[in-house]
Design an enzyme around this catalytic site. Structure first.
Site, PDB file in Angstrom:
ATOM      1  N   SER A 141      71.440  39.546 -74.906  1.00 43.90           N
ATOM      2  CA  SER A 141      71.761  40.972 -74.784  1.00 43.90           C
ATOM      3  C   SER A 141      72.130  41.277 -73.339  1.00 43.90           C
ATOM      4  CB  SER A 141      70.508  41.775 -75.169  1.00 43.90           C
ATOM      5  OG  SER A 141      70.547  43.082 -74.654  1.00 43.90           O
ATOM      6  N   TYR A 154      61.827  43.762 -74.978  1.00 49.94           N
ATOM      7  CA  TYR A 154      63.112  43.231 -75.457  1.00 49.94           C
ATOM      8  C   TYR A 154      63.795  42.438 -74.341  1.00 49.94           C
ATOM      9  CZ  TYR A 154      67.791  43.617 -77.678  1.00 49.94           C
ATOM     10  OH  TYR A 154      69.022  43.372 -78.249  1.00 49.94           O
TER      11      TYR A 154
HETATM   12  P1  NAD Z   1      70.164  45.124 -86.985  1.00 52.44           P
HETATM   13  O1  NAD Z   1      68.883  45.855 -86.885  1.00 52.44           O
HETATM   14  O2  NAD Z   1      71.285  45.685 -87.802  1.00 52.44           O
HETATM   15  O3  NAD Z   1      69.932  43.638 -87.517  1.00 52.44           O
HETATM   16  C1  NAD Z   1      68.799  42.891 -87.227  1.00 52.44           C
HETATM   17  C2  NAD Z   1      68.463  42.072 -88.456  1.00 52.44           C
HETATM   18  O4  NAD Z   1      67.325  41.262 -88.186  1.00 52.44           O
HETATM   19  C3  NAD Z   1      68.129  42.943 -89.668  1.00 52.44           C
HETATM   20  O5  NAD Z   1      68.838  42.466 -90.802  1.00 52.44           O
HETATM   21  C4  NAD Z   1      66.634  42.728 -89.840  1.00 52.44           C
HETATM   22  O6  NAD Z   1      66.203  42.816 -91.170  1.00 52.44           O
HETATM   23  C5  NAD Z   1      66.469  41.303 -89.300  1.00 52.44           C
HETATM   24  N1  NAD Z   1      65.086  41.042 -88.909  1.00 52.44           N
HETATM   25  C6  NAD Z   1      64.331  41.731 -88.011  1.00 52.44           C
HETATM   26  N2  NAD Z   1      63.095  41.222 -87.968  1.00 52.44           N
HETATM   27  C7  NAD Z   1      63.046  40.189 -88.854  1.00 52.44           C
HETATM   28  C8  NAD Z   1      62.031  39.280 -89.282  1.00 52.44           C
HETATM   29  N3  NAD Z   1      60.785  39.334 -88.799  1.00 52.44           N
HETATM   30  N4  NAD Z   1      62.352  38.352 -90.223  1.00 52.44           N
HETATM   31  C9  NAD Z   1      63.598  38.299 -90.748  1.00 52.44           C
HETATM   32  N5  NAD Z   1      64.597  39.134 -90.390  1.00 52.44           N
HETATM   33  C10 NAD Z   1      64.315  40.072 -89.465  1.00 52.44           C
HETATM   34  O7  NAD Z   1      70.607  44.857 -85.474  1.00 52.44           O
HETATM   35  P2  NAD Z   1      71.932  44.249 -84.824  1.00 52.44           P
HETATM   36  O8  NAD Z   1      72.407  45.237 -83.855  1.00 52.44           O
HETATM   37  O9  NAD Z   1      72.840  43.710 -85.850  1.00 52.44           O
HETATM   38  O10 NAD Z   1      71.273  43.052 -83.994  1.00 52.44           O
HETATM   39  C11 NAD Z   1      71.478  41.682 -84.290  1.00 52.44           C
HETATM   40  C12 NAD Z   1      71.133  40.861 -83.055  1.00 52.44           C
HETATM   41  O11 NAD Z   1      72.015  41.215 -81.987  1.00 52.44           O
HETATM   42  C13 NAD Z   1      69.721  41.088 -82.517  1.00 52.44           C
HETATM   43  O12 NAD Z   1      69.197  39.853 -82.030  1.00 52.44           O
HETATM   44  C14 NAD Z   1      69.940  42.057 -81.380  1.00 52.44           C
HETATM   45  O13 NAD Z   1      68.920  41.970 -80.431  1.00 52.44           O
HETATM   46  C15 NAD Z   1      71.265  41.571 -80.843  1.00 52.44           C
HETATM   47  N6  NAD Z   1      72.009  42.546 -80.059  1.00 52.44           N
HETATM   48  C16 NAD Z   1      72.525  43.689 -80.598  1.00 52.44           C
HETATM   49  C17 NAD Z   1      73.258  44.563 -79.791  1.00 52.44           C
HETATM   50  C18 NAD Z   1      73.891  45.828 -80.321  1.00 52.44           C
HETATM   51  O14 NAD Z   1      74.516  46.542 -79.531  1.00 52.44           O
HETATM   52  N7  NAD Z   1      73.813  46.134 -81.583  1.00 52.44           N
HETATM   53  C19 NAD Z   1      73.429  44.269 -78.452  1.00 52.44           C
HETATM   54  C20 NAD Z   1      72.889  43.115 -77.936  1.00 52.44           C
HETATM   55  C21 NAD Z   1      72.188  42.253 -78.746  1.00 52.44           C
END
Ligand code: NAD
Length: 251
Positions: A141, A154
């Site tokens: 991130s 985080y």
């Molecule tokens: P999101 O919340 O849509 O997706 C996260 C997914 O992880 C969900 O499907 C959730 O059910 C699953 N999850 C969470 N805890 C879990 C567990 N204990 N067991 C199994 N599954 C689990 O979020 P996103 O934005 O799609 O994020 C995806 C990844 O990208 C994450 O690692 C997040 O930190 C990273 N990220 C996102 C952004 C952003 O701007 N959206 C930026 C940087 C990094």
């Protein structure tokens, strides 16, 4: 170009039912892979698989329960075959001033975002190693590129993810397993909506330091994941690739 195809590969994408994980799964299917998505919510996974089509499958799994991960990977390999690509995408966030974050909250974020990432990668790599090939992606991130307020746990977890990308790359690349990390910028998903939508000041700040001047789409991360997992990236290991519209280098 054939170097960019994932035809014949089986990928496991955690958190593949929504957001960035779903977009990675879609990009993998488009590139010719079979994909198993894993997450906690069966209805969400079922809907995602229906959208992804006949080359997508799902398994319900709570990744925070580390003891179950070995059997989880074993079941997937028995049912679908050898896992060629693992994407450790699942993650959770907690937006709260650091002064108020409890030890339990800090630990919970580390458990899902770092500890489970290592444990699952180890279980998969132990099966990839005898085969002499495999690809593992981690997701960090912008929180590990510069300081962002109110996301201390985080940030700790995602900085750890970037650290272990390098540590695992030096140990596992000689075994034929490439390990890389994608650092998404601010991508339009439920997670970023929670962090930005009720906080216009934060959103303006994000956009003002993003040279491309807009948030990313989940698909942008999916396409980078295809590249890093394909033969086109066969000499790339241990890197952290920002997919961020320039956010990490913005003024
Ligand atoms: P999101 O919340 O849509 O997706 C996260 C997914 O992880 C969900 O499907 C959730 O059910 C699953 N999850 C969470 N805890 C879990 C567990 N204990 N067991 C199994 N599954 C689990 O979020 P996103 O934005 O799609 O994020 C995806 C990844 O990208 C994450 O690692 C997040 O930190 C990273 N990220 C996102 C952004 C952003 O701007 N959206 C930026 C940087 C990094």
């Amino acid at each position: 170009m054939s170097e960019f195809t994932l035809k014949g590969s089986l990928a496991l994408v955690t958190g593949g039912g929504s957001g960035i994980g779903l977009a990675i799964a879609q990009a993998f299917v488009n590139a010719g892979a079979r994909v198993v998505i894993a997450g906690r919510r069966e209805a969400v996974l079922q809907a995602a698989v229906a959208q992804l089509g006949e080359n997508a499958f799902y398994k319900v799994c709570d990744l925070s329960v580390l003891e179950g991960l070995g059997a989880f990977v074993e079941n997937i390999e028995q049912e679908f075959g050898a896992v060629d690509i693992l994407v450790n995408n699942a993650g959770i966030n907690l937006k709260k001033p650091a002064l108020e974050v409890t030890d339990a909250e800090f630990q919970n974020i580390l458990q899902v975002n770092l500890q489970a990432v290592f444990a699952l990668s180890r279980e998969v790599a132990n099966r990839m190693a005898p085969r002499g090939k495999g690809n593992i992606l981690l997701i960090s991130s912008m929180a590990s590129q510069y300081g962002i307020p109110k996301v201390v746990a985080y940030t700790a977890a995602k900085s750890g993810v970037e650290g272990i990308t390098k540590a695992l790359a030096v140990e596992w690349s000689p075994l034929g397993i490439r390990i890389n990390c994608i650092a998404p910028g601010f991508i339009e998903t439920e997670m970023s909506a929670k962090a930005l939508n009720n906080d216009p000041e934060r959103k303006n700040r994000v956009l003002s330091r993003t040279p491309m001047q807009h948030l990313g789409k989940p698909e942008d991360v999916g396409l980078a994941a295809v590249f890093l997992s394909s033969r086109a990236a066969k000499y790339i290991t241990g890197v952290v690739l920002p997919v961020d519209g320039g956010n990490a280098i913005g003024f």
